[in-house]
Design a protein around this motif. Sequence first.
Motif, PDB file in Angstrom:
ATOM      1  N   GLN A 138       0.743  -1.022   0.158  1.00 11.85           N
ATOM      2  CA  GLN A 138       0.077  -0.105  -0.132  1.00 11.85           C
ATOM      3  C   GLN A 138       0.887   1.136  -0.067  1.00 11.85           C
ATOM      4  O   GLN A 138       0.351   2.207  -1.045  1.00 11.85           O
ATOM      5  N   THR A 139       1.884   1.155   1.009  1.00  9.90           N
ATOM      6  CA  THR A 139       2.686   2.562   1.087  1.00  9.90           C
ATOM      7  C   THR A 139       4.599   2.084   0.524  1.00  9.90           C
ATOM      8  O   THR A 139       4.444   3.391   0.917  1.00  9.90           O
ATOM      9  N   GLY A 140       4.582   1.214  -0.069  1.00 12.58           N
ATOM     10  CA  GLY A 140       6.133   0.607   0.161  1.00 12.58           C
ATOM     11  C   GLY A 140       6.611   1.706  -1.347  1.00 12.58           C
ATOM     12  O   GLY A 140       5.442   2.053  -1.933  1.00 12.58           O
ATOM     13  N   GLY A 167       1.305  -0.797   6.647  1.00 13.58           N
ATOM     14  CA  GLY A 167       1.585   1.302   7.018  1.00 13.58           C
ATOM     15  C   GLY A 167       1.565   1.612   7.762  1.00 13.58           C
ATOM     16  O   GLY A 167       1.646   3.534   7.710  1.00 13.58           O
ATOM     17  N   TRP A 168       0.497   1.814   8.742  1.00 13.44           N
ATOM     18  CA  TRP A 168       0.115   2.735   9.949  1.00 13.44           C
ATOM     19  C   TRP A 168       1.167   3.080  10.344  1.00 13.44           C
ATOM     20  O   TRP A 168       1.999   2.267  10.276  1.00 13.44           O
ATOM     21  N   ASP A 169       1.184   4.758  11.127  1.00 18.05           N
ATOM     22  CA  ASP A 169       2.142   4.709  12.199  1.00 18.05           C
ATOM     23  C   ASP A 169       1.124   4.930  13.716  1.00 18.05           C
ATOM     24  O   ASP A 169       0.874   5.382  13.902  1.00 18.05           O
ATOM     25  N   LEU A 170       1.502   3.527  13.305  1.00 18.41           N
ATOM     26  CA  LEU A 170       1.035   3.870  15.343  1.00 18.41           C
ATOM     27  C   LEU A 170       0.781   4.344  16.410  1.00 18.41           C
ATOM     28  O   LEU A 170      -0.224   4.739  17.282  1.00 18.41           O
ATOM     29  N   PHE A 171       2.306   5.009  16.798  1.00 20.73           N
ATOM     30  CA  PHE A 171       2.522   5.584  17.158  1.00 20.73           C
ATOM     31  C   PHE A 171       2.919   7.014  16.999  1.00 20.73           C
ATOM     32  O   PHE A 171       3.753   7.815  17.766  1.00 20.73           O
ATOM     33  N   ASN A 173      -1.327   8.414  13.799  1.00 18.18           N
ATOM     34  CA  ASN A 173      -1.562   7.013  14.148  1.00 18.18           C
ATOM     35  C   ASN A 173      -3.143   6.971  13.033  1.00 18.18           C
ATOM     36  O   ASN A 173      -4.119   7.665  12.752  1.00 18.18           O
ATOM     37  N   PRO A 174      -3.617   5.480  13.116  1.00 17.79           N
ATOM     38  CA  PRO A 174      -4.742   5.435  12.123  1.00 17.79           C
ATOM     39  C   PRO A 174      -6.104   6.089  12.440  1.00 17.79           C
ATOM     40  O   PRO A 174      -6.639   6.658  11.494  1.00 17.79           O
ATOM     41  N   PHE A 175      -6.293   6.187  13.862  1.00 18.67           N
ATOM     42  CA  PHE A 175      -7.187   7.021  14.388  1.00 18.67           C
ATOM     43  C   PHE A 175      -7.512   8.782  14.144  1.00 18.67           C
ATOM     44  O   PHE A 175      -8.184   9.286  13.315  1.00 18.67           O
ATOM     45  N   VAL A 184      -0.937   6.019  24.804  1.00 16.47           N
ATOM     46  CA  VAL A 184      -0.238   6.476  22.762  1.00 16.47           C
ATOM     47  C   VAL A 184      -1.471   7.417  22.548  1.00 16.47           C
ATOM     48  O   VAL A 184      -0.503   8.201  22.013  1.00 16.47           O
ATOM     49  N   LEU A 185      -3.002   7.326  21.897  1.00 15.73           N
ATOM     50  CA  LEU A 185      -3.626   8.722  21.994  1.00 15.73           C
ATOM     51  C   LEU A 185      -3.197   9.617  22.399  1.00 15.73           C
ATOM     52  O   LEU A 185      -3.258  10.973  22.162  1.00 15.73           O
TER      53      LEU A 185
END
Lengths: 347, 452
Positions: free
Chosen positions: A178-180, B259-263, B267-269, B286-287
Amino acid sequence: MTPGTPAGRAGQHRAGQDRAGRDRAGQGRARQDRARHRRSPAWSSPARRSATRRAEARAALGFLSPWLVGFVVFTAGPLLASLWLSFTSYDAISEPRWVGADNYRELAADPLVLKSLGNTVYYTVLHVPLSMALALGLALLLVAARRWGPFFRTVLYVPAVTPPVAVGVLFLLLLNGQTGLVNRALRLVGIDGPQWTSDPAWIKPGIVLLSLWSFGTTLVIYYAALQEVPGHLYEAARLDGANAWQRFRHVTLPMISGALFFTLVVNTIASLQMFAEVYTMYFGTAHTSAGAEEGLFYVVYLFRQAFEFLDMGYASALAWLLFLVILLVTLVQVRLSRRFVHYEGRR
Amino acid sequence: MRTRGALPLLVALLLVLAGCGGLGADRAEARTGFADEPVGPLTTMGYSLPDEVARVRVERFRQRYPAVDLRLNEGAFDEQQFLSALASGRPPDLVYLDRADLPSFAARGALLPLDECFEVTGMDLAEFRPAAAAQVRYQNRPYGVPEFLIVRLLMANRVALADAGIDPSRVDTADWGRLEAWARAMTRSSGSRLARLGVDPKIPDFFPMWVRAAGGDVLSADGRTARLDSPQAVEVLEMAKRIVDQAGGQGVVQAFRDGWDLFGARNPFAADQIGLSPMEDWYLNVLAQNSPRAPVVVLPFVGRDHQPLSWATGLAWAIPQGARNRAAACRLVREMTTPDAWVAAATAKRDARLARGLHYTGTYTAHVAADERIRAEVLRPTGLDWLDEGIRVIERAQGVAFALPASPAGAEVKRAWEDAVTRALGGRASPADALREAQQRATAALARVGAR
């Protein structure tokens, strides 16, 4: 090439260079072995030369001793221990318990053994020829690029010294469907790239793609071998009207076949033992879970049995099966090499 | 001549053996019993000092027991390292590990039962949350002391809900048909590129919680029988597969999640990449830190019977077989898990976060009295409604959480369901077939461990 040995087709004038080149290609060890065999009867003879040789042999043994001790203690010992452990039930905590051939029987019935072996062989069959072809192509370019040669030689070797775990994490990002970056580049030319790291059909091709990153060592070997192909052979071929492809096919390839064979053997062995990158991508802490099946390579499965499931006995049996597979593959390769590999001075 | 030639070899060999001899000599070191006066070196494995919660409690121990020389070998618990230490006869005095891994070590005799330690210090497993206590008990004996209770809750993106016309107050996980409809309604994609994943069931990670939500279990209560191919488990996997397939399939969904930038702040939210998903409670923190203004609503995870439930995991202290300083190890474990220590640690963490302008979202210790005191004495309203509501949801989940039964083949069973889920979601096998194979693997592994 020692004096008195038949000079072969290449001519005597470049014999020294020739040996240096092939030593670099890893052929040197075999030559030394042959030389040692020729010399060995002299050790027991009372001649003065043999006294010198004995002194040299002692010095050699002295210098080799750190390695010899290391080999016995850290390689041969564990090797034999693992053979014994493969006939036991052992969890590294309690004492090993002898179970005879149970581990091997279980191994024959374990579908994941076949699955992981299949994945590994698939990878090996693609990775080895592709990485050899890529390395050879670039080595040919390097030989041609005289001025910038040293610069590119360094640049192309850098990936070979990158830690495999870093490579695994890096490619997880690069190959992300998706993002690579890889798919973004493909999109620029209108191609909707596959989900390299998460689509079961593309995971293994993705791993092969990643593996082509570290061809540096093979490249350096080919580069050294190509430097040693005598120019007059090309001249002669040119005079006979050979075109570029014919010169490559009938001069270059036979002259570097020793290096090709060496890299074929060591790359095959390394491929069958592939672990770090795949483990990082699909099983480590930064992993993506989609590769649990397609990324299950043989050594990953072995590691899992040993250190996740604490079944060291079974893992040892797996290790010995891999050893036998590698032995078999290498024997076949050596057998075939007699037909395809051209050694100067021997034929 | 020959003997002289072999001299360097002999010297090298002697050096190696001398090195081994050094290790052997240490074995003669005196051991302390649980009841002894705690003094001398105390080595640990797997425990680090990343924040105030760790540092404050360790400092309290050092002050209370100055005669103990605490040596923390920082870094995460590493099974390979632990096994090598055990095999070499020099295990650490104390290990800090995932509670899920504890039973397999206990079953193999790698850990000491702690009855005596509990007796000496007056500790009792009844002090701890039942879900946590159950995980450290093996064959009715305590083998560890729990720390932290990580629970799972539902987090939803208000923007995505509004987009699909879903009323946040009606959102729950009881009706799976409705969940699938929401997943379709919130998913946004163009071609093979996902822009928003409507519902992320977080499977295989949260598979046991979904199975529990359906009224099933992945393991029997004694941890000795796998139930991976139960009708409930199959139903869960079929539901997850439909949700994943409508979003483009496992390949697309997994790559999108990776691909999410969880931290991060994106972030996905915050980046509107997710509609609804069960998450671990620490993600609230984290949020709160990275995107306190993200449009998030936190809800309890409920079963199909509409009752809230949560899957709990966490860490534990354990004393390896062969530990030398049992007295000090036992005291450290006690000192780290008293309500006083927890309150002091939580206070320090709160103050440190407030000093940095960050919100404090609580410390969930697995110790009942400590949790109550932290809530009463340490926790303050954050001033953000969604965050305060989230903290209340975590607190309620703590009380209804379940843990997976302690199983000596826990690792194999987990790998078996993970592989099955991956195969089924990837379309390599039907959910029923994949789980049937997983059940066979898990059963074989349990039998093997039982036979040892």
